[in-house]
Motif scaffolding. Structure first.
Motif, short mmCIF file in Angstrom:
data_model
loop_
_atom_site.label_atom_id
_atom_site.label_comp_id
_atom_site.label_asym_id
_atom_site.label_seq_id
_atom_site.Cartn_x
_atom_site.Cartn_y
_atom_site.Cartn_z
N CYS A 309 37.62 47.16 46.11
CA CYS A 309 37.59 46.53 44.95
C CYS A 309 36.81 45.53 44.91
N VAL A 310 36.34 45.65 43.43
CA VAL A 310 34.86 44.52 43.51
C VAL A 310 35.26 43.17 42.22
N GLU A 311 34.76 42.20 43.11
CA GLU A 311 34.92 40.98 42.13
C GLU A 311 34.07 40.45 40.78
N GLN A 312 34.36 39.68 40.30
CA GLN A 312 33.67 39.34 38.89
C GLN A 312 32.42 38.79 40.06
N PRO A 313 31.08 38.76 38.65
CA PRO A 313 29.41 37.76 38.74
C PRO A 313 30.48 36.58 38.62
N GLY A 314 29.67 35.24 40.60
CA GLY A 314 29.46 34.41 40.18
C GLY A 314 27.78 34.16 38.57
N ARG A 315 27.76 32.41 38.13
CA ARG A 315 27.04 33.01 36.98
C ARG A 315 26.02 32.67 37.77
N MET A 316 25.49 33.20 38.50
CA MET A 316 23.52 33.00 39.48
C MET A 316 23.86 34.37 39.42
N GLY A 317 24.82 35.34 39.34
CA GLY A 317 24.31 37.17 39.34
C GLY A 317 25.55 37.66 40.38
N SER A 318 25.77 36.86 41.83
CA SER A 318 26.32 37.16 42.87
C SER A 318 27.53 37.54 42.70
N TYR A 319 28.06 38.53 42.81
CA TYR A 319 29.28 39.16 43.04
C TYR A 319 30.20 40.47 44.09
N MET A 320 31.13 40.06 44.57
CA MET A 320 31.46 40.14 46.34
C MET A 320 32.51 41.35 45.78
N THR A 321 32.41 42.70 47.08
CA THR A 321 33.03 44.29 46.77
C THR A 321 33.99 44.21 48.19
#
Length: 459
Positions: A309-321
């Protein structure tokens, strides 16, 4: 992850009845309603003599019932058999809407006899119910033949080892494992479990791979600094950079091997027989993956199965999978497959514990915000009664409340404010990045608390 057992909905039952239509002329049709949710249908597809024809007939019934053409993943061969299968998802245009997901398996028993099986559930929980439901199907349905002509679902591979629940010390997650398995303590915690079997089996449950979205302007600026030779020995230099929305299969391989590289391990070789989209939670994107992997550890190729699964990025561009994957050496795959499926199914994140820990940590900040807000409101009311709403102290309180509110928001989002004493600048960074900067040069970079926030910059 939701560990509740849910019964099939009325809409799902209606879907199953419609799917049964291609089988109506045969007495071989059977339906199973597993206690954990979902539905299983299997039997001979009347009038069909090929696997493709049988699968097409089933998919047409799905289309007719839900009102929309199903989205079908790549066709793949069921490991160790001569059968073919495909995952699908469909959005209901009839009834109360929502999505269903499923897998279709077809096998040719003789020249004029084709059987098919359908395992389906609500899309939001299909990936959780699938391992157990597949085990239930193969325990009842025996047309699948391996290269020797023996039933692929019979024999020693059909049993599940006795499992016992193990809970992490921080109680953030649990999983049921056989007696001879162990949890890797240095790789587990905070909702992630890595478990190892005695014969080279692995279970990666809730394994997190953070990434930086190269489409984000802030990330692009960071990358330019790295290319110019700056930010060395920081978290930015060690981060994984890949665009959000890229091919999920390529993202999984890139991030998995990036993690192995950080640990001094060679890149793993992946071969996928399936990487089919699945319904995620909210804005998450998920896919079911299956195939083989070679970790280059002298133990050969492993059979692989799981969810990514891939989560949406935060405002600073980081995201979690996040990966939920089991692997097993190929010679043991048939014997261990049902046990690995049960392990995958048993994994559970205790969200109430996580939420309680977060609330406990945040309680002082929340109390402070409430106290400041109450004081500001009281003073504002007094000033209004004196027709002195412009009283500067009121605005000072309001400003303080804004600062504290921003500080708490940063805490919730995982950000920190740091100052660059050399350039007299402030910036808001992801916690890990801020920590790396401060540690790399504590004389230049330091954390900034709410009283020292700059208006218009930090809040």
């Amino acid at each position: 992850m939701d560990s509740r057992s849910l019964r099939p909905s009325a809409h799902l039952a209606a879907l199953v009845l419609a799917i049964c239509a291609p089988f109506a002329q045969t007495q071989q049709l059977k339906t199973i309603n597993p206690p954990g949710g979902g539905t299983i249908v299997y039997g001979q597809v009347a009038g069909q003599t090929t696997e493709a024809g049988a699968m097409g007939a089933v998919l047409r019934s799905v289309h007719q019932n839900v009102g929309e053409k199903p989205q079908v993943g790549k066709l793949f061969q069921v490991h160790g058999t001569e059968s073919v299968a495909a995952f699908f998802s469909a959005t209901r245009r009839n009834g109360n809407g929502g999505q269903v997901a499923g897998i279709i398996i077809a096998t040719k028993v003789s020249s004029d006899h084709v059987e098919a099986a359908l395992v389906t559930d609500e899309a939001t929980r299909f990936h959780r119910s699938l391992p157990t439901n597949m085990k239930t199907l193969f325990a009842a349905w025996h047309p699948l033949k391996d290269a020797t002509g023996a039933s692929a679902s019979s024999g020693p591979g059909a049993s599940v080892a006795s499992l016992h629940q193990q809970v992490l010390p921080d109680r953030s997650a649990s999983v049921s494992l056989p007696d001879n398995w162990r949890i890797a303590p240095n790789l587990s915690g905070g909702g992630t479990i890595v478990a190892v079997g005695p014969d080279g089996e692995n279970a990666f449950l809730g394994l997190a791979f953070p990434a930086m979205d190269t489409n984000n302007p802030a990330v692009q600026q960071t990358m330019r600094q790295l290319q110019a030779g700056r930010l060395q020995n920081t978290a930015y230099a060690r981060a994984a950079y890949i665009p959000y929305g890229a091919d999920m299969q390529k993202t999984f391989v890139f991030l998995f091997n990036k993690s192995r590289d950080r640990g001094g391990m060679p890149a793993a070789d992946f071969t996928f027989s399936a990487f089919a989209p699945m319904q995620g939670n909210g804005s998450d994107h998920c896919a079911h993956l299956a195939g083989t992997v070679d970790f280059k550890d002298q133990k050969g190729t492993r059979d692989m199965n799981g969810v990514y699964c891939v989560e949406q990025p935060g405002r600073m561009g980081s995201y979690m999978t996040l990966a939920y994957v089991t692997t097993v050496p190929m010679p043991l795959a048939a014997k261990q497959r049902t046990t690995l499926g049960a392990i995958l199914q048993s994994f559970n994140v205790n969200q109430s514990v996580v939420n309680a820990e977060s609330a406990q940590i945040a309680a002082p900040a929340i109390a402070q915000i409430h106290a400041i807000g109450a004081a500001a409101a009281a003073q504002a009311q007094a000033a209004h009664e004196r027709n002195d709403i412009q009283n500067s102290s009121v605005y000072q309180h309001w400003d303080s409340m804004d600062r504290r509110s921003q500080e708490f928001e940063n805490y919730q989002l995982g950000y920190s404010v740091i100052s660059d004493n050399q350039n007299s600048a402030h910036g808001t960074f992801w916690n890990e990045d801020a920590d790396a900067l401060v540690k790399s040069n504590p004389n230049r970079f330091e954390y900034v608390n709410a009283p020292n926030y700059w208006k218009g910059i930090d809040y």
